[in-house]
Design an enzyme around this catalytic site. Structure first.
Site, mmCIF file in Angstrom:
data_model
loop_
_atom_site.group_PDB
_atom_site.id
_atom_site.type_symbol
_atom_site.label_atom_id
_atom_site.label_comp_id
_atom_site.label_asym_id
_atom_site.label_seq_id
_atom_site.Cartn_x
_atom_site.Cartn_y
_atom_site.Cartn_z
ATOM 1 N N HIS A 121 -11.942 -25.148 21.970
ATOM 2 C CA HIS A 121 -11.386 -25.249 23.314
ATOM 3 C C HIS A 121 -11.517 -26.650 23.896
ATOM 4 O O HIS A 121 -12.485 -27.371 23.651
ATOM 5 C CB HIS A 121 -12.079 -24.241 24.242
ATOM 6 C CG HIS A 121 -13.569 -24.396 24.296
ATOM 7 N ND1 HIS A 121 -14.204 -25.279 25.135
ATOM 8 C CD2 HIS A 121 -14.548 -23.780 23.595
ATOM 9 C CE1 HIS A 121 -15.503 -25.191 24.972
ATOM 10 N NE2 HIS A 121 -15.750 -24.297 24.032
ATOM 11 N N ASP A 122 -10.502 -27.042 24.647
ATOM 12 C CA ASP A 122 -10.503 -28.270 25.446
ATOM 13 C C ASP A 122 -10.502 -29.548 24.616
ATOM 14 O O ASP A 122 -10.829 -30.623 25.127
ATOM 15 C CB ASP A 122 -11.695 -28.293 26.408
ATOM 16 C CG ASP A 122 -11.729 -27.069 27.313
ATOM 17 O OD1 ASP A 122 -10.824 -26.926 28.145
ATOM 18 O OD2 ASP A 122 -12.649 -26.239 27.162
ATOM 19 N N GLY A 139 -16.005 -27.913 20.936
ATOM 20 C CA GLY A 139 -15.288 -28.019 22.196
ATOM 21 C C GLY A 139 -15.370 -29.398 22.831
ATOM 22 O O GLY A 139 -16.327 -30.150 22.622
#
Length: 259
Positions: A121-122, A139
């Site tokens: 994520h991200d 992440g």
């Protein structure tokens, strides 16, 4: 009409370009956009809230746009964006962002993600990168352009791997990787410049020689970072504009650079 295999399951809210190909047993979820000439070969899942550009290739068992693996995630509307001309090989997993960091995972164009690559994520991934088999990217990682990351390597959360760098196979990246550098090991250490990559791009001998001077100044001279930056800015940058990438790597680093 799009070329959609009859065994594929497509959400009514998905938008699929008429030139895209959706192969057998693929699943395309809610609010997914798939651009021109992109192909899901077979058994590909694009979960939801994912925007995919044109001329991409996704191979079997790739999991695209699934919920982030973050205990803080509570079902927020977050996104995954993928550019153009990417190749995503078997069993790769590319996850959406989290609300705590802008809600977006973004992957650029002309990237190759080999078998079982994971992008968490991200993450922000640039263009023209090669991620070899079993690369794990945690992440909030940023990867620049024209990098190569060797197989079975792991990158710690919040790290940056900057432009034109090379990470050797089975490496553990705990700090930022400066532009142009070649690193490897567990934990990783620098082992010079990615000179072979520069030669393949037909960079001049002058450019490579100046970058070598900059590398020795930063990593082998015993000078502080502040002292190295002063030499790069005052003496080397006027001779070679690419020095600015090294300056930026040092100045923006949040975790310190691999040395």
């Amino acid at each position: 009409m799009s070329q959609i295999h009859p065994t594929a399951l497509i959400s009514p809210s998905a938008q699929i370009d008429e030139t895209a190909i959706i192969g057998p047993y693929c699943i395309v979820g809610d609010e997914v956009t798939i651009g021109a000439y992109t192909t899901l070969h077979r058994h590909v899942v694009v979960a939801r809230l994912t925007r995919i550009g044109s001329h991409n290739q996704f191979y079997q068992f790739a999991s695209i746009g699934e919920d982030p693996q973050d205990l803080k995630y509570a079902g927020e509307r977050t996104w995954l964006e993928i550019g153009d001309h990417n190749t995503v090989r078997e069993a790769c997993s590319l996850h959406r962002g989290t609300a705590q960091d802008g809600g977006l995972t973004k992957i650029g164009s002309h990237n190759l993600m080999m078998v079982n690559t994971h992008i968490a994520h991200d993450c922000l991934i640039g263009d023209h990168n090669v991620l070899a088999n079993n690369v794990g990217i945690a992440g909030h990682v940023t990867i620049g352009d024209h990098t190569i990351i060797g197989g079975n390597s792991g990158i710690h959360q919040f790290c940056t791997v900057d432009d034109y760098s090379l990470v050797g196979g089975a490496s553990l990246i705990l700090k930022d990787v400066a532009a142009f550098t070649m690193v490897s090991g567990n934990p990783a250490k620098t082992h010079g410049l990615n000179v072979e990559g520069m030669r393949r791009k037909d960079w001049s001998k002058h450019t490579i020689d100046i970058l070598r001077q900059a590398y020795r100044t930063i990593f082998r001279s015993g000078l502080t970072t502040a002292q190295s930056l002063e030499i790069l800015k005052q003496e080397l940058l006027p001779k070679e504009p690419k020095i600015q990438l090294l300056v930026d790597s040092l100045q923006k680093s949040r975790r310190g650079v691999v040395r």
